[in-house]
Design a protein around this motif. Structure first.
Motif, PDB file in Angstrom:
ATOM      1  N   GLU A  54      12.446   1.233 -11.934  1.00  0.00           N
ATOM      2  CA  GLU A  54      13.021   0.726 -10.686  1.00  0.00           C
ATOM      3  C   GLU A  54      11.937   0.454  -9.653  1.00  0.00           C
ATOM      4  OE1 GLU A  54      16.178  -0.261 -10.155  1.00  0.00           O
ATOM      5  OE2 GLU A  54      16.269   0.091 -12.308  1.00  0.00           O
ATOM      6  N   HIS A  55      10.934   1.317  -9.628  1.00  0.00           N
ATOM      7  CA  HIS A  55       9.806   1.137  -8.698  1.00  0.00           C
ATOM      8  C   HIS A  55       9.097  -0.177  -8.980  1.00  0.00           C
ATOM      9  CE1 HIS A  55       6.269   2.341  -6.288  1.00  0.00           C
ATOM     10  NE2 HIS A  55       7.072   3.247  -5.770  1.00  0.00           N
ATOM     11  N   HIS A  56       8.843  -0.451 -10.253  1.00  0.00           N
ATOM     12  CA  HIS A  56       8.181  -1.701 -10.637  1.00  0.00           C
ATOM     13  C   HIS A  56       9.040  -2.918 -10.288  1.00  0.00           C
ATOM     14  CE1 HIS A  56       4.724   0.084 -12.230  1.00  0.00           C
ATOM     15  NE2 HIS A  56       4.707  -0.410 -13.456  1.00  0.00           N
ATOM     16  N   ARG A  57      10.351  -2.814 -10.483  1.00  0.00           N
ATOM     17  CA  ARG A  57      11.219  -3.944 -10.143  1.00  0.00           C
ATOM     18  C   ARG A  57      11.124  -4.277  -8.658  1.00  0.00           C
ATOM     19  NH1 ARG A  57      16.273  -1.853 -13.882  1.00  0.00           N
ATOM     20  NH2 ARG A  57      15.596  -2.841 -15.833  1.00  0.00           N
ATOM     21  N   GLY A  58      11.124  -3.236  -7.824  1.00  0.00           N
ATOM     22  CA  GLY A  58      10.960  -3.461  -6.397  1.00  0.00           C
ATOM     23  C   GLY A  58       9.593  -4.034  -6.072  1.00  0.00           C
ATOM     24  N   GLY A  59       8.568  -3.539  -6.765  1.00  0.00           N
ATOM     25  CA  GLY A  59       7.211  -4.042  -6.541  1.00  0.00           C
ATOM     26  C   GLY A  59       7.057  -5.490  -6.967  1.00  0.00           C
ATOM     27  N   VAL A  60       7.671  -5.857  -8.095  1.00  0.00           N
ATOM     28  CA  VAL A  60       7.619  -7.247  -8.560  1.00  0.00           C
ATOM     29  C   VAL A  60       8.266  -8.171  -7.536  1.00  0.00           C
ATOM     30  CG1 VAL A  60       8.562  -8.853 -10.274  1.00  0.00           C
ATOM     31  CG2 VAL A  60       7.459  -6.729 -11.023  1.00  0.00           C
ATOM     32  N   HIS A  61       9.418  -7.755  -7.002  1.00  0.00           N
ATOM     33  CA  HIS A  61      10.115  -8.560  -5.990  1.00  0.00           C
ATOM     34  C   HIS A  61       9.224  -8.785  -4.770  1.00  0.00           C
ATOM     35  CE1 HIS A  61      13.261 -10.142  -3.439  1.00  0.00           C
ATOM     36  NE2 HIS A  61      13.168  -9.123  -2.613  1.00  0.00           N
ATOM     37  N   ASN A 100      -4.312   4.840 -11.728  1.00  0.00           N
ATOM     38  CA  ASN A 100      -5.655   4.284 -11.539  1.00  0.00           C
ATOM     39  C   ASN A 100      -5.591   2.851 -11.013  1.00  0.00           C
ATOM     40  OD1 ASN A 100      -8.572   4.588 -11.857  1.00  0.00           O
ATOM     41  ND2 ASN A 100      -8.380   3.067 -13.496  1.00  0.00           N
ATOM     42  N   THR A 101      -4.740   2.029 -11.626  1.00  0.00           N
ATOM     43  CA  THR A 101      -4.623   0.629 -11.213  1.00  0.00           C
ATOM     44  C   THR A 101      -4.116   0.505  -9.784  1.00  0.00           C
ATOM     45  OG1 THR A 101      -4.211  -0.119 -13.475  1.00  0.00           O
ATOM     46  CG2 THR A 101      -3.484  -1.574 -11.702  1.00  0.00           C
ATOM     47  N   GLN A 102      -3.054   1.233  -9.465  1.00  0.00           N
ATOM     48  CA  GLN A 102      -2.449   1.059  -8.152  1.00  0.00           C
ATOM     49  C   GLN A 102      -3.266   1.715  -7.044  1.00  0.00           C
ATOM     50  OE1 GLN A 102       1.741   1.132  -7.721  1.00  0.00           O
ATOM     51  NE2 GLN A 102       2.133   0.248  -9.727  1.00  0.00           N
ATOM     52  N   ALA A 103      -4.010   2.769  -7.351  1.00  0.00           N
ATOM     53  CA  ALA A 103      -4.910   3.350  -6.352  1.00  0.00           C
ATOM     54  C   ALA A 103      -6.027   2.361  -6.010  1.00  0.00           C
ATOM     55  CB  ALA A 103      -5.497   4.663  -6.867  1.00  0.00           C
ATOM     56  N   ASN A 104      -6.566   1.690  -7.027  1.00  0.00           N
ATOM     57  CA  ASN A 104      -7.610   0.692  -6.781  1.00  0.00           C
ATOM     58  C   ASN A 104      -7.074  -0.498  -5.985  1.00  0.00           C
ATOM     59  OD1 ASN A 104      -9.678   2.084  -8.061  1.00  0.00           O
ATOM     60  ND2 ASN A 104      -9.322   1.123 -10.042  1.00  0.00           N
ATOM     61  N   GLN A 105      -5.898  -0.980  -6.348  1.00  0.00           N
ATOM     62  CA  GLN A 105      -5.309  -2.104  -5.621  1.00  0.00           C
ATOM     63  C   GLN A 105      -4.997  -1.712  -4.176  1.00  0.00           C
ATOM     64  OE1 GLN A 105      -1.950  -3.071  -8.109  1.00  0.00           O
ATOM     65  NE2 GLN A 105      -3.144  -4.411  -9.445  1.00  0.00           N
ATOM     66  N   ARG A 106      -4.519  -0.507  -3.981  1.00  0.00           N
ATOM     67  CA  ARG A 106      -4.233  -0.025  -2.630  1.00  0.00           C
ATOM     68  C   ARG A 106      -5.518  -0.007  -1.792  1.00  0.00           C
ATOM     69  NH1 ARG A 106      -3.879   5.014   0.122  1.00  0.00           N
ATOM     70  NH2 ARG A 106      -2.189   5.008   1.689  1.00  0.00           N
ATOM     71  N   GLY A 107      -6.604   0.435  -2.393  1.00  0.00           N
ATOM     72  CA  GLY A 107      -7.882   0.434  -1.676  1.00  0.00           C
ATOM     73  C   GLY A 107      -8.308  -0.963  -1.262  1.00  0.00           C
ATOM     74  N   SER A 129       0.838  -1.206   0.000  1.00  0.00           N
ATOM     75  CA  SER A 129       0.000   0.000   0.000  1.00  0.00           C
ATOM     76  C   SER A 129       0.870   1.252   0.000  1.00  0.00           C
ATOM     77  CB  SER A 129      -0.925   0.004   1.227  1.00  0.00           C
ATOM     78  OG  SER A 129      -1.886  -1.037   1.144  1.00  0.00           O
ATOM     79  N   VAL A 130       1.939   1.235   0.803  1.00  0.00           N
ATOM     80  CA  VAL A 130       2.875   2.361   0.837  1.00  0.00           C
ATOM     81  C   VAL A 130       3.615   2.484  -0.495  1.00  0.00           C
ATOM     82  CG1 VAL A 130       4.959   3.274   1.951  1.00  0.00           C
ATOM     83  CG2 VAL A 130       3.159   2.219   3.339  1.00  0.00           C
ATOM     84  N   HIS A 131       4.065   1.344  -1.013  1.00  0.00           N
ATOM     85  CA  HIS A 131       4.787   1.306  -2.292  1.00  0.00           C
ATOM     86  C   HIS A 131       3.905   1.867  -3.407  1.00  0.00           C
ATOM     87  CE1 HIS A 131       7.653  -0.500  -5.225  1.00  0.00           C
ATOM     88  NE2 HIS A 131       8.484  -0.537  -4.191  1.00  0.00           N
ATOM     89  N   HIS A 132       2.665   1.421  -3.451  1.00  0.00           N
ATOM     90  CA  HIS A 132       1.722   1.879  -4.472  1.00  0.00           C
ATOM     91  C   HIS A 132       1.464   3.386  -4.363  1.00  0.00           C
ATOM     92  CE1 HIS A 132       1.081  -1.936  -6.173  1.00  0.00           C
ATOM     93  NE2 HIS A 132      -0.235  -1.992  -6.186  1.00  0.00           N
ATOM     94  N   GLN A 133       1.373   3.881  -3.143  1.00  0.00           N
ATOM     95  CA  GLN A 133       1.063   5.294  -2.962  1.00  0.00           C
ATOM     96  C   GLN A 133       2.116   6.181  -3.629  1.00  0.00           C
ATOM     97  OE1 GLN A 133      -1.661   6.723  -1.905  1.00  0.00           O
ATOM     98  NE2 GLN A 133      -0.785   8.751  -2.259  1.00  0.00           N
ATOM     99  N   GLN A 134       3.383   5.775  -3.551  1.00  0.00           N
ATOM    100  CA  GLN A 134       4.416   6.583  -4.194  1.00  0.00           C
ATOM    101  C   GLN A 134       4.302   6.517  -5.712  1.00  0.00           C
ATOM    102  OE1 GLN A 134       8.805   5.784  -4.576  1.00  0.00           O
ATOM    103  NE2 GLN A 134       8.935   7.387  -3.004  1.00  0.00           N
ATOM    104  N   ALA A 135       3.932   5.356  -6.252  1.00  0.00           N
ATOM    105  CA  ALA A 135       3.752   5.248  -7.703  1.00  0.00           C
ATOM    106  C   ALA A 135       2.632   6.173  -8.171  1.00  0.00           C
ATOM    107  CB  ALA A 135       3.438   3.803  -8.089  1.00  0.00           C
ATOM    108  N   VAL A 136       1.571   6.252  -7.394  1.00  0.00           N
ATOM    109  CA  VAL A 136       0.467   7.156  -7.721  1.00  0.00           C
ATOM    110  C   VAL A 136       0.964   8.602  -7.684  1.00  0.00           C
ATOM    111  CG1 VAL A 136      -1.781   8.017  -6.964  1.00  0.00           C
ATOM    112  CG2 VAL A 136      -1.309   5.556  -6.909  1.00  0.00           C
ATOM    113  N   GLU A 137       1.738   8.941  -6.654  1.00  0.00           N
ATOM    114  CA  GLU A 137       2.266  10.298  -6.516  1.00  0.00           C
ATOM    115  C   GLU A 137       3.153  10.670  -7.707  1.00  0.00           C
ATOM    116  OE1 GLU A 137       5.044  12.965  -3.449  1.00  0.00           O
ATOM    117  OE2 GLU A 137       4.720  10.826  -3.082  1.00  0.00           O
TER     118      GLU A 137
END
Length: 226
Positions: free
Chosen positions: A177-184, A100-107, A69-77
């Protein structure tokens, strides 16, 4: 006066106002969270049938929901920042899709934590401890980068100051880089999470973000960047 005459003289119904894109996104996020929450506490696979029906606060399920949720919030920002720093439709479209995708997933993930009656923030526990990692270690987060792949405060400031092609390239590099961290992290949930629907969501993140990494590599190449 007959019933037909009453019908003819009655005022026409006021047309319903169509919800805008933001309202649709909010409604979608809530609907998805409620839809999936009902099945979020079930365990489908036989090898996980002894897992607790409701995850504990130290479980991989809760840890992933909090950290992602924290990771996604930065991607949205970052996506909202670049939207205002370039007029390039290709980059703006990608930024909108990611936001849009990551805000929905975060919710959805925050909704699961509410369903499980678990805190959204766990004090005294470093990010990604649920993966067997020490987060940022004893030295604390590196300039605001709480987890692998996350941009530092200095990088976010640089993105805010950039414009045009410079902003596009910086955003694409930071988001790669953000996506690589998220995938991990999502792969960690696929291996460790017990709630089947959460594991499915994590696998969907892996698939989508790996595809977007390839897309962003092509977009960088088009802009003459490595």
């Amino acid at each position: 006066m007959s019933g037909d005459e009453d019908d003819l003289t009655s005022p026409a119904p006021t047309p319903a106002r169509r919800p805008n894109r933001t309202q649709w996104a909010a409604v979608t996020a809530v609907a998805l969270a409620l839809l999936f929450a009902g099945g979020a506490v079930t365990v489908a696979s036989a090898e996980r049938e002894e897992a607790p029906r409701t995850p504990s606060t130290t479980s991989a399920d809760a840890g992933f929901a909090r950290d992602m949720s924290v990771h996604h919030q930065q991607a949205v920002e970052m996506s909202f920042i670049v939207r205002d720093r370039t007029q390039d439709e290709e980059v703006r479209r990608l930024a909108y899709d990611i936001a849009n995708t990551q805000a929905n997933q975060r919710g959805m993930m925050l909704g699961w934590l509410d369903l499980w009656e678990l805190p959204k923030v766990q004090s005294g526990v470093e990010p990604m401890t649920w993966m067997g990692m020490g987060g940022s270690g004893d030295t604390g987060p590196l300039d605001g980068a709480l987890m692998p792949g996350m941009a530092t405060n200095a990088q976010l400031d640089e993105l805010r100051k950039a414009s045009g092609r410079e902003a596009e390239i910086l955003y694409l590099k930071l988001m790669t880089e953000h996506h690589r961290g998220g995938v991990h992290m999502a792969q960690g949930c696929v291996q460790k999470c017990s709630v089947d629907i959460e594991r499915d969501l994590a696998q969907g993140m892996v698939d989508a973000q790996e595809s977007e990494i390839l897309l962003m590599a092509n977009m960088l190449k088009k802009r003459g960047a490595a």
